[in-house]
Enzyme design. Sequence first.
Site, PDB file in Angstrom:
ATOM      1  NE  ARG A  40      -4.225  -1.840   1.900  1.00  0.00           N
ATOM      2  CZ  ARG A  40      -5.270  -1.975   2.701  1.00  0.00           C
ATOM      3  NH1 ARG A  40      -5.313  -1.274   3.830  1.00  0.00           N
ATOM      4  NH2 ARG A  40      -6.270  -2.763   2.380  1.00  0.00           N
ATOM      5  CE  LYS A  88     -19.727 -12.862  10.330  1.00  0.00           C
ATOM      6  NZ  LYS A  88     -19.920 -11.712  11.242  1.00  0.00           N
ATOM      7  N   GLY A 128      -8.031  -7.265   0.350  1.00  0.00           N
ATOM      8  CA  GLY A 128      -8.285  -8.069   1.537  1.00  0.00           C
ATOM      9  C   GLY A 128      -7.544  -9.386   1.566  1.00  0.00           C
ATOM     10  N   GLY A 169     -13.207  -3.882   1.013  1.00  0.00           N
ATOM     11  CA  GLY A 169     -14.561  -3.363   1.184  1.00  0.00           C
ATOM     12  C   GLY A 169     -14.908  -2.300   0.169  1.00  0.00           C
TER      13      GLY A 169
END
Length: 375
Positions: free
Chosen positions: A43, A180, A329, A352
């Site tokens: 990053r 999830k 992620g 996200g």
Amino acid sequence: MSGIPTLEDLEAELGGDLSGKRILVRTDFNVPLDNGEITDDFRIKSALPTIEWLTERGANVVTASHLGRPKGEPNPEFSMDPVRARLAELAPGVDLRENLRFDPGETGNRDAFVAELVDGIDGYVNDAFGASHRAHASIVGPPQHVPSAMGRLLEKEVDVLLGLRNKPKHPFVAVLGGAKISDKLGVIEALLETVDSIIIGGAMCFTFFAAQGKPIGNSLFEPDMVDTCAELLAKAESMGKTIHLPDDITGTDAAGNFAQFGSRLGEGCIGYDIGPGSAAAFTDVIMDARMVFWNGPMGMFEDERFASGTRTVAQAMADTKAFTVVGGGDSAAALAQFRLDDEVDHVSTGGGASLELLENGDLPGLAALRGPSGV
């Protein structure tokens, strides 16, 4: 993306000369740390094209980022010192503020904190794609007060991800994993409008199995999402789209021993990864695609016993001739672990944020840069 100022637009707005101008660059330096040591500086390096463009034109660059979740107060565990040291090696002379989330005004988007951020600043650049889905002070505040633009990283992320959404090449395949279904429900519904098929792995698959009436043993699943999964399966079928679910599973039996199953797990059994047959079948789908988006591992890849499914999918992403995008992620972490991160076309810096942009076609950080009419 139309309506969002670029670095060139910012330069023009500031009189065509950035020499001596103080520019605040909101970066995403939320890097992984192990005992205070950076384990992956991807990053930081991703922000260099923007930082270098500005410094080459004589701008005095001040960067700002969050790191971890310090809960609105100073916490030495989340100090920017390790990042500051690495940044000094990569971009000498560039300043880095202390962790933005040490002040509750950041996540609370408080006017007083925004005023502090822009004090003495001539211009603002948002290059923090991974944080642009948050309406935090450093993301949406500065564009209201000073000339602002998107950085090179943000511009590239938006171009690539909106290209998937708005100009897909078919067959277009989405590969979704993780724990999830609730975390990815919106993006699944949005992707069904665009993709030809969706591959489901990770613990998410067990909620789909439950929706099909299959026994899942003690595997992780979301009971309140079973009906939703049944609806998604029916919707996909009605649209002529395919949701690929695993046919075999790797995990542990009732005694806790390593085991392989079909898609029906007995009492006490737990699934932790897709099985080899499913990994091979998913590879075939990926190899036949012209465009692939992957977000979420196929299993608990941190444990070598259950890394095979994710490794196989990662290798397929590297081998396919399709245009490949990995949505940040855990998927990006898996690629790096298997040393395949240089073998795909685009690795997003935001998990996200990439999902939200694919789902909604916009982010709070982008709307802020467009000005009052874009918010």
